[in-house]
Structure formats: C-alpha cells, structure tokens
Design an enzyme around this catalytic site. Structure first.
Site, PDB file in Angstrom:
ATOM      1  N   GLU A  56       0.933  -1.228  -0.147  1.00  0.00           N
ATOM      2  CA  GLU A  56      -0.023  -0.001  -0.055  1.00  0.00           C
ATOM      3  C   GLU A  56       0.932   1.310  -0.100  1.00  0.00           C
ATOM      4  O   GLU A  56       0.413   2.343  -0.471  1.00  0.00           O
ATOM      5  CB  GLU A  56      -0.981  -0.212   1.179  1.00  0.00           C
ATOM      6  CG  GLU A  56      -2.266  -1.035   0.975  1.00  0.00           C
ATOM      7  CD  GLU A  56      -1.440  -2.452   1.463  1.00  0.00           C
ATOM      8  OE1 GLU A  56      -0.579  -2.758   1.881  1.00  0.00           O
ATOM      9  OE2 GLU A  56      -2.653  -3.151   1.759  1.00  0.00           O
ATOM     10  N   PHE A 118     -10.884  -8.037  13.911  1.00  0.00           N
ATOM     11  CA  PHE A 118     -10.151  -8.426  12.992  1.00  0.00           C
ATOM     12  C   PHE A 118      -9.809  -7.327  12.143  1.00  0.00           C
ATOM     13  O   PHE A 118     -10.761  -6.568  11.463  1.00  0.00           O
ATOM     14  CB  PHE A 118     -10.488  -9.493  12.341  1.00  0.00           C
ATOM     15  CG  PHE A 118      -9.447 -10.039  11.310  1.00  0.00           C
ATOM     16  CD1 PHE A 118      -8.236 -10.496  11.922  1.00  0.00           C
ATOM     17  CD2 PHE A 118      -9.584 -10.359  10.077  1.00  0.00           C
ATOM     18  CE1 PHE A 118      -7.011 -10.655  10.675  1.00  0.00           C
ATOM     19  CE2 PHE A 118      -8.612 -10.648   9.136  1.00  0.00           C
ATOM     20  CZ  PHE A 118      -7.413 -10.814   9.482  1.00  0.00           C
ATOM     21  N   GLN A 119      -8.488  -6.958  11.704  1.00  0.00           N
ATOM     22  CA  GLN A 119      -8.129  -5.780  11.041  1.00  0.00           C
ATOM     23  C   GLN A 119      -8.695  -4.517  11.385  1.00  0.00           C
ATOM     24  O   GLN A 119      -9.109  -3.631  10.398  1.00  0.00           O
ATOM     25  CB  GLN A 119      -8.060  -6.038   9.586  1.00  0.00           C
ATOM     26  CG  GLN A 119      -7.179  -7.512   9.058  1.00  0.00           C
ATOM     27  CD  GLN A 119      -7.162  -7.745   7.818  1.00  0.00           C
ATOM     28  OE1 GLN A 119      -8.100  -7.275   6.952  1.00  0.00           O
ATOM     29  NE2 GLN A 119      -5.964  -8.081   7.365  1.00  0.00           N
ATOM     30  N   LYS A 168     -17.470  -1.220   6.298  1.00  0.00           N
ATOM     31  CA  LYS A 168     -17.913  -2.242   5.567  1.00  0.00           C
ATOM     32  C   LYS A 168     -19.452  -2.235   5.199  1.00  0.00           C
ATOM     33  O   LYS A 168     -19.887  -2.061   4.066  1.00  0.00           O
ATOM     34  CB  LYS A 168     -17.316  -3.669   5.698  1.00  0.00           C
ATOM     35  CG  LYS A 168     -17.549  -4.573   4.627  1.00  0.00           C
ATOM     36  CD  LYS A 168     -16.770  -5.930   4.959  1.00  0.00           C
ATOM     37  CE  LYS A 168     -16.967  -6.850   3.823  1.00  0.00           C
ATOM     38  NZ  LYS A 168     -16.372  -8.140   3.758  1.00  0.00           N
ATOM     39  N   MET A 486      24.676   9.089   1.401  1.00  0.00           N
ATOM     40  CA  MET A 486      24.342  10.333   2.132  1.00  0.00           C
ATOM     41  C   MET A 486      24.546  10.350   3.452  1.00  0.00           C
ATOM     42  O   MET A 486      25.356  11.251   4.431  1.00  0.00           O
ATOM     43  CB  MET A 486      22.819  10.804   1.937  1.00  0.00           C
ATOM     44  CG  MET A 486      22.767  12.182   2.330  1.00  0.00           C
ATOM     45  SD  MET A 486      23.740  13.487   1.649  1.00  0.00           S
ATOM     46  CE  MET A 486      22.733  14.089   0.389  1.00  0.00           C
TER      47      MET A 486
HETATM   48  C1  LIG Z   1      12.603   5.592   4.956  1.00  0.00           C
HETATM   49  C2  LIG Z   1      13.838   6.262   5.128  1.00  0.00           C
HETATM   50  N1  LIG Z   1      14.915   5.787   5.981  1.00  0.00           N
HETATM   51  C3  LIG Z   1      16.147   6.378   6.156  1.00  0.00           C
HETATM   52  C4  LIG Z   1      16.210   7.517   5.763  1.00  0.00           C
HETATM   53  C5  LIG Z   1      17.748   8.329   5.988  1.00  0.00           C
HETATM   54  N2  LIG Z   1      18.518   8.397   4.804  1.00  0.00           N
HETATM   55  C6  LIG Z   1      18.877   9.608   3.913  1.00  0.00           C
HETATM   56  S1  LIG Z   1      19.652   9.054   2.581  1.00  0.00           S
HETATM   57  C7  LIG Z   1      20.154   7.805   3.055  1.00  0.00           C
HETATM   58  C8  LIG Z   1      20.887   6.776   2.435  1.00  0.00           C
HETATM   59  C9  LIG Z   1      20.408   6.407   0.980  1.00  0.00           C
HETATM   60  O1  LIG Z   1      21.214   5.503   0.179  1.00  0.00           O
HETATM   61  P1  LIG Z   1      20.999   5.157  -1.269  1.00  0.00           P
HETATM   62  O2  LIG Z   1      19.521   5.269  -1.620  1.00  0.00           O
HETATM   63  O3  LIG Z   1      21.763   4.178  -1.783  1.00  0.00           O
HETATM   64  O4  LIG Z   1      21.374   6.546  -1.945  1.00  0.00           O
HETATM   65  P2  LIG Z   1      22.855   7.384  -1.799  1.00  0.00           P
HETATM   66  O5  LIG Z   1      23.064   8.548  -1.020  1.00  0.00           O
HETATM   67  O6  LIG Z   1      23.953   6.223  -1.727  1.00  0.00           O
HETATM   68  O7  LIG Z   1      22.868   8.100  -3.441  1.00  0.00           O
HETATM   69  C10 LIG Z   1      19.340   7.132   4.197  1.00  0.00           C
HETATM   70  C11 LIG Z   1      19.485   6.159   5.021  1.00  0.00           C
HETATM   71  C12 LIG Z   1      15.376   8.147   4.695  1.00  0.00           C
HETATM   72  N3  LIG Z   1      15.809   9.417   4.224  1.00  0.00           N
HETATM   73  N4  LIG Z   1      14.127   7.452   4.437  1.00  0.00           N
END
Ligand SMILES: Cc1ncc(C[n+]2csc(CCOP(=O)(O)OP(=O)(O)O)c2C)c(N)n1
Ligand SMILES: [Mg+2]
Lengths: 588, 186
Positions: A56, A118-119, A168, A486
C-alpha cells in the site's frame, strides 16, 4: 425507473460513481476484506482503471507520482488495518510536499468499531496528523457528500492528502447519491487573491531593488501551468535572477537566461550566495524550509523580503517578511505583473547589471565541477550523460532519497513544471520507484526514469511486479555506490569518519533480479560503456533495472552543513580539510 | 581540524542541533476557536498543539449552536508573539475551523472559570474556610459535618488564590472547568 430511484445505490457503488464524476481514470490500490464491496463494483465497470500494487505504500506514492505529473488529484484504495497503516508514509509524504490525494480505506463494520475486531485500526486517529483532513463515514447517506468534499479539500488552497475511512456495512447499505454539483462541501474556501496593498508594496520593492532574487518553490508548480508562465514572464521582463527549491524545479526553465540553479543545502554556490547577498528577496510559493535557510539567524541578513503563499501559516513561520501576500501564486503574479506594467515597468537597470556581474563571479567558481575519472563512473558523470542522451525527449524524472537525488537535481535540467517528482519535505527512501510507475501510468508514451540509490530502491522494489503487470516501461537508473551514500557523507564530515551501518551489504544481483521480474537488467561499470548502456535502456520497450556501479566514496557538493549560514558552504573535498575559512571570509 | 571545528574522531557535537536560541518574551493568550461540531475535530485541534509543541494552559469545549452545528473551543496558550501568530495561522487553516479570535488582542474580554473545592476539617479550620468562602463569594453546594464542597466562579487567578487559602484548611480535591471567555461589548 424514476429518477429518484436511479439515484439510490449502495455505498460501494457510490464510491465508484463519485470517482467517475470527479474525472478519476486511475485508482492505485490493494484489496482486502473491508473493501471487497468496492472491489466488486470496480470489477463491474470499465471507466476506472485499477492498478494493483504490491504494497500500500507503493499505491500512495504512485498516486503522488500521478498527481504531480498531471496536476490532478491522485487516488488510492486500501483495506482496513494493515492496509491503512501501510499508507501512512505516503500520506505524510504527500502532506509535507502538498500533493493532492484522495485515499479511501475500508474499515470494520460500524457495529464492530471499538471491539478490536479483526483488521481494525483507528485509521482516522492514526492518519489525523498526516492528512489535511480525514473522515470516518458512519452513514451511507453522508458518503457521497463526503467524497465530494474530500476532492474539494484535497485540491483547494494548499493541496494535500485526505482520507475517507468507510466501514464495510456503509459500503453495503443503500442511500441516495448526491452528484458533485449539488453536494454540500462545507465552508472551506481559502482565499486566492492577494491583498492589493501588499501587491503594491511588492511592486515598489521590484522597482527599487538593487540586488534582487526570485526564490521560488513547489507552490508555483502546484498553482498550475499559468503560474509557471507568469513567473517566466515576470523574470524575463524584470531581468532578475531566479533560483528554486528542490520542489520547484522546472517552473522556470533550466536553460533560461536568468536561472541560477537550485538553492539550499546542496544548492549551487551562485544561488546560495545570491540569497545571502541580495537586498530584495521575492519568495514565490516556497516555505523557508531548513534545508534552504541554514542557520536562521544568519539567513540573508541584508534583504527585505516578500513572501507569496496560499497558506497563511507558512508566512512568518520561520523567517519574518516585510511583505506577506496570502494568495494563489498565479493570481498574485498576474496582479503583480499588471501593477508593475501599469506603473511603467521600472527596475534599477544599473544596479542590476552590477549585481549580475557579481553573480557572474560566483558562477565562475563552477561549483559543480568534480574530479573526472576514466576508470570508475562518477555519479555526476552518469547524470551528465543521462541528461545529454535524454535531452529534448518527452521525459519525466523521479528520484529516491540520498546523494543521487541531490546530484539529479544538480545535473539534470528541467524545462517544464510537473516533470520532476522527488520526495522533498519527508525525504522518503522508497518513493521513486512507485512514483515512477504512477507517472508512467499517467503518461504511457513518455520516457520515465527513476534516478535511484541502491539502498532506497530496495525499499519498494516489489513494485517492479506492478510495472511488469501493467506494462509500465519505467527505467530504474540505479546509481549503485554500495553505500547509504548520504549517511556515509554525514558520518565522514560530521561524525569523525565512523561509518556506522552505512554500507549496503548482501546486495542482490540487479540483472538477475530484473530477469526474475521478467524485465531487462543492464549493468555498467566502465565509463566507456555508459553511453551505449544508457541508449540500450532508453530503447528497450519495457521496464529496465539499470545497475550503474559508481564511485563508492564520492561526496555531494556544494554542501551547507546543517545549521550553517549560506556563506559557509563547502565546495569540495578540499574544503572539508579546512580551506573554506579563508575563502569564506572574502565572500559577501 | 575541519571547517566545522569538529576534530575528526572526537565529536560530541550534535549536527542536528538547529534550534535558534534567541527567544523572546512569553505571552499568555486566550483564543476562541469556532469549529464544526464533528467527531475528531477536538482531537485535530489538540493534536495540532501537541504535534507542534505549543502549550495548552486551559481548554474548554462545548456545542454553542445546535442548528448550525458549531462548537466553541476556548484555549489559553502561551508563547512568543511569533509562536502565538503561528498558532492562530495554523488553527485558521484547518478545514473544520470557521473562526479564530484572539481575545487577548481583540480588545477587552471577560474570562470566567468555574471550580469545585472539597475541603475537610473541624473546628477553627472549618469556620475559617466558611468565612473565606463568603469573602470570595463561593457557594456551599454540599456539606457534611466534616466537609464542604465550594463552588466558585471567577478569573483563573481568583480561583488560584482561593485554592491557596484552602490548602492549609483541609483542601482535599479540586475540579476546574477551564476558562470560558467572551469579548466585551458588541
Ligand atoms: C525511509 C527512510 N529511512 C532512512 C532515511 C535516511 N537516509 C537518507 S539518505 C539515506 C541513504 C540512501 O542511500 P541510497 O539510496 O543508496 O542513496 P545514496 O545516498 O547512496 O545515493 C538514508 C538511510 C530516509 N531518508 N528514509
Ligand atoms: Mg547508495
């Protein structure tokens, strides 16, 4: 059959009827016990296409992609309990980025609410803080009005996601259907026209500005095509420089003469310094987000500021402005242009020329330059090639979240609004793949590319099944650095190079994964092969997973570290070794 | 040393500390919020305060217009002028909110709160409690040989003052309604 009789229908049929009446052609959804009556109705008609997702969260991001690329509200349908809770991330994402969505959720029958059935989940309770408005409909006779009101609220004023929770038994019961024209949609009617006095004040600011800058955002895109057209007209006529947030890219063309590039934490040097040094800042549909302002106390210290926003709560929330204008961007820009022309199209040309000369010096720094390599693919290079090889095509870009997202914003050029879909406010990894499918469903003939990081991409990769089933030929361009890039960058710069859990281990073989889904996989690790590989991706008639193995330790620059002002920007690796001190001192 | 003045490998520094410390004076404001009387609306208003870190000093709510289906929420809140402005803007843009009035700046207003005080005691204490109640124009709404329940109406300050006086005289329980407020005049 009398007319009155023909308007009697079940709640489930009302849902489908109301969606048709609002011109909905696609619903992204996933069935379950509490929405079976609605699915039964969907089965018995052909006007609305249902895209069966794999999760979803994917449905809501697809609806976002659909909405952002068309300007129409996106619609998702989920079942009660886990179906609704899975939608929460998408709802929050849409709320942060002001995307109009109507999400319908099933609920246990009214007589079971509160029994831990349920749910059963308290869906309106859970989604209250992540929707613009939500409703639990307990009576079929109120259902059609509520759906009409939901479309009204989602699209009027500052757009946003709304949710309707439908038990529902309400879907099974019958009542009169009210068509949209005669619906009671409540009093919600945000003002769109700007205050003439404030508009006059802004025109005066434009006339006397010596170092002006337009700072534009997602509000321009949300306001519709007219807003982008008027913005372009105003920028060309005044000759003022313009920068934009991540959300607003494309409202003013990247090839435009006055374009400074994106601003903010990873924005361009010239854009951020123009913001810092300007004497007049005209904010059009942006919200002084912390990724933009850096340290608030030192944000653009010498400027008078105007702020055009449809949401009064955005004004003076973070940054105090002298000229607040509450209104719809296109309506306000039209009035501003009209007044400015009527008053003689005045600007301070002499000062402006000096200002552009100063900006020219900043541009000459070439802040996006990077160290090229003949051995490994630099992520920036991959995007430069992607840009060059897809330029001029009917192209839409989505992204995941991370370094690749920022490089995409820096290195891809957008000539039109609604062509760039990225998770800005919430920064949701896992957004890009489903969003790309939503865009492709809305634009079947277009080239839709998700610029992804390998880690983000894995978060919703199950949606490749959706892409395959519905023949959405989305291109997944994964800049694979085998790192949570990042996170790794922050750890390098701010946490003493302690790389705590920021690498991607046990990655799948993306080519084999593509084959497993039945689509095409391409792997490329040599810069010499890159152009051919990209062309192969573009030409392939179907979904592609492109595993682009890039330099693992590249950092994304420029960078304004959190909480730093705009003139303390890191320009490259050298700066992180302490060079910026001297350089920063000579800046404005 | 990096330009962030954080020695590599030695940072106790948080990179996430973005709050701007230059605070302004804290003001107390009484807001009247007219809303649709529908389920979930109060939760939405309260959720706004908790979600965005605003204070609620007092909150009352009741339907005030049955045919128009309207409720009035009176909320007393505190914050810097900028925060108060934000609260009003955030309330105003909510879909079920019709009107927001700041009774603190819109002109003079009357504020009243009702409270019940249970005071238990014998002898001197009991007589003293009754005497003070009279001065504060509190009514006795329940009495036993060992206790009184006083009903008092007034500004929150008056009720606070009455509470302070009752404490040494055997105060057992307090129930307060929160503030109701209306602007003076028409
Ligand atoms: C759902 C979620 N969890 C954690 C983060 C924190 N976060 C930001 S960028 C990143 C790394 C992303 O890695 P990747 O997709 O390989 O991209 P890159 O920076 O290597 O280009 C994380 C863990 C986030 N933005 N969203
Ligand atoms: Mg990565």
């Amino acid at each position: 059959m009398s007319k009155a009789q023909s308007r009697q229908m079940t709640g489930a049929r009302m849902v489908v009827q109301a969606l048709k009446d609002h011109g909905v052609d696609v619903v992204f959804g996933y069935p379950g016990g509490a929405v079976l009556p609605i699915y039964d109705e969907i089965f018995q008609q052909n006007d609305i296409r249902h895209i069966l997702v794999r999760h979803e969260q994917g449905a809501v991001h697809m609806a976002e992609g659909y909405a952002r690329s068309t300007g129409k509200p996106g619609v998702a349908l989920v079942t009660s309990g886990p179906g609704a809770t899975n939608a929460v991330t998408g709802l929050t994402d849409a709320l942060m980025d002001s995307i109009p969505l109507v999400v319908l959720s099933g609920q246990v029958p009214t007589f079971m609410i509160g029994t831990d059935g349920f749910q059963e989940a308290d869906t309106v309770g859970i989604t209250r803080p992540c929707t613009k408005m939500n409703w639990l409909v307990k009576d079929t006779s109120k259902l059609s009005d509520t759906i009409h009101q939901a479309f009204h609220v989602a699209t009027q004023g500052r757009p946003g996601p709304v949710l309707i929770d439908i038990p529902k038994d309400v879907q099974f019961a019958t009542a009169d259907y009210t068509p949209p024209e005669s619906a009671r949609i409540g009093h919600y009617q945000p003002r769109t026209k700007g205050d003439p006095e404030m508009i006059e004040a802004l025109v005066e600011m434009i006339e006397t500005a010596e170092r002006p800058v337009f700072y534009t955002g997602g509000g321009v895109v949300n306001s519709g095509p007219a807003a982008s057209r008027l913005l372009r007209e105003l920028v060309e006529a005044t000759g003022f420089p313009i920068t934009s947030t991540l959300m607003g890219l494309g409202a003013y063309p990247a090839s435009g003469k006055h374009w400074l590039g994106m601003l903010g934490m990873h924005g361009l040097y010239e854009a951020n310094l123009a913001m810092h040094g300007c004497d007049v800042m005209i904010n059009v549909g942006a919200r002084f987000d912390d990724r933009i302002t850096g340290r608030v106390k030192d944000f653009s210290p010498h400027s008078r500021k105007a702020h055009i926003d449809i949401d009064p709560s955005s004004i003076n929330k973070v940054i105090r402005v002298e000229v607040p204008i509450v209104g719809d961007v296109s309506s306000v820009l039209e009035d501003v242009l009209e007044r400015w022309v009527a008053r003689g199209r005045k600007v301070n040309r002499e000062a402006l020329a000096k200002w552009w000369a100063k900006i020219g010096e900043w541009k000459a720094v070439k802040c996006l330059s990077y160290k090229p390599s003949t051995k490994t693919i630099k992520p920036q290079y991959a995007l430069e090639r992607l840009e060059a090889l897809t330029k001029g095509m009917d192209r839409y870009i989505t992204t995941e979240v991370g370094q690749h997202q920022m490089w995409a914003a820096q290195f891809l050029g957008f000539e039109e609004p609604n062509r760039w879909m990225t998770s800005g406010g919430l920064g949701t990894m896992g957004y890009g793949l489903p969003a790309s499918i939503g865009v492709q469903i809305a634009h079947p003939e277009a080239l839709v590319i998700n610029v992804a990081g390998e880690a983000s991409w894995l978060m919703n990769m199950q949606e490749m099944g959706t892409a395959m089933q519905f023949r959405a030929p989305v291109k997944q361009f994964i800049l694979n650095n085998e790192r949570l890039g990042m996170v790794r960058q922050w750890q390098e710069l701010l946490h003493g190079e302690r790389y705590s859990h920021s690498w991607s281990e046990s990655l799948p073989d993306f080519v084999k994964l593509a084959e497993a889904f039945g689509c095409k996989g391409i792997k490329c690790s040599d810069p010499k092969d890159l152009d051919d590989a990209i062309m192969e991706m573009i030409r392939y008639d179907g979904p592609v997973i492109f595993d682009c193995l890039v330099e693992k330790h590249e950092n994304c620059f420029p960078m304004i570290p959190s909480g730093k002002p705009h003139n303390e920007m890191l320009l490259g690796e050298a700066d992180t070794q302490g060079v910026i001190g001297a350089k920063g001192a000579v800046l404005v | 040393m990096s330009p962030l003045n954080i020695k590599k490998g030695s940072t106790s520094h948080s990179a996430y500390d973005l709050r701007d410390p230059h605070a302004e004076v804290i003001e107390v404001h009484t807001l009247a919020v007219l809303v649709d009387n529908e389920s979930g609306v109060l939760a939405r208003v309260i959720g706004l305060f908790s979600g965005r870190g605003y204070n609620i000093e007092s909150l009352t709510v009741a339907e005030v217009d049955r045919t128009g289906h309207r409720s009035r929420i009176t909320v007393v809140t505190t914050g810097t002028p900028q925060v108060i402005d934000q609260i009003k803007a955030q309330l105003s843009r909510m879909v079920p909110v019709h009107e927001v009035h700041d009774l603190t700046v819109d002109g003079p207003a009357v504020q009243r709160e009702l409270a019940l005080f249970k005071v238990a005691g014998k002898g001197e204490h009991r007589i003293e409690a009754l005497r003070l109640a009279e001065i504060f124009r509190a009514n006795v709404v329940d009495s036993t040989l060992e206790s009184f329940v006083f009903e008092i109406t007034g500004t929150p300050e008056k009720i606070d003052a009455f509470g302070d006086l009752m404490r040494p005289l055997g105060l057992r329980e307090i129930a307060r309604t929160g503030v109701a407020a209306l602007a003076r005049g028409v």
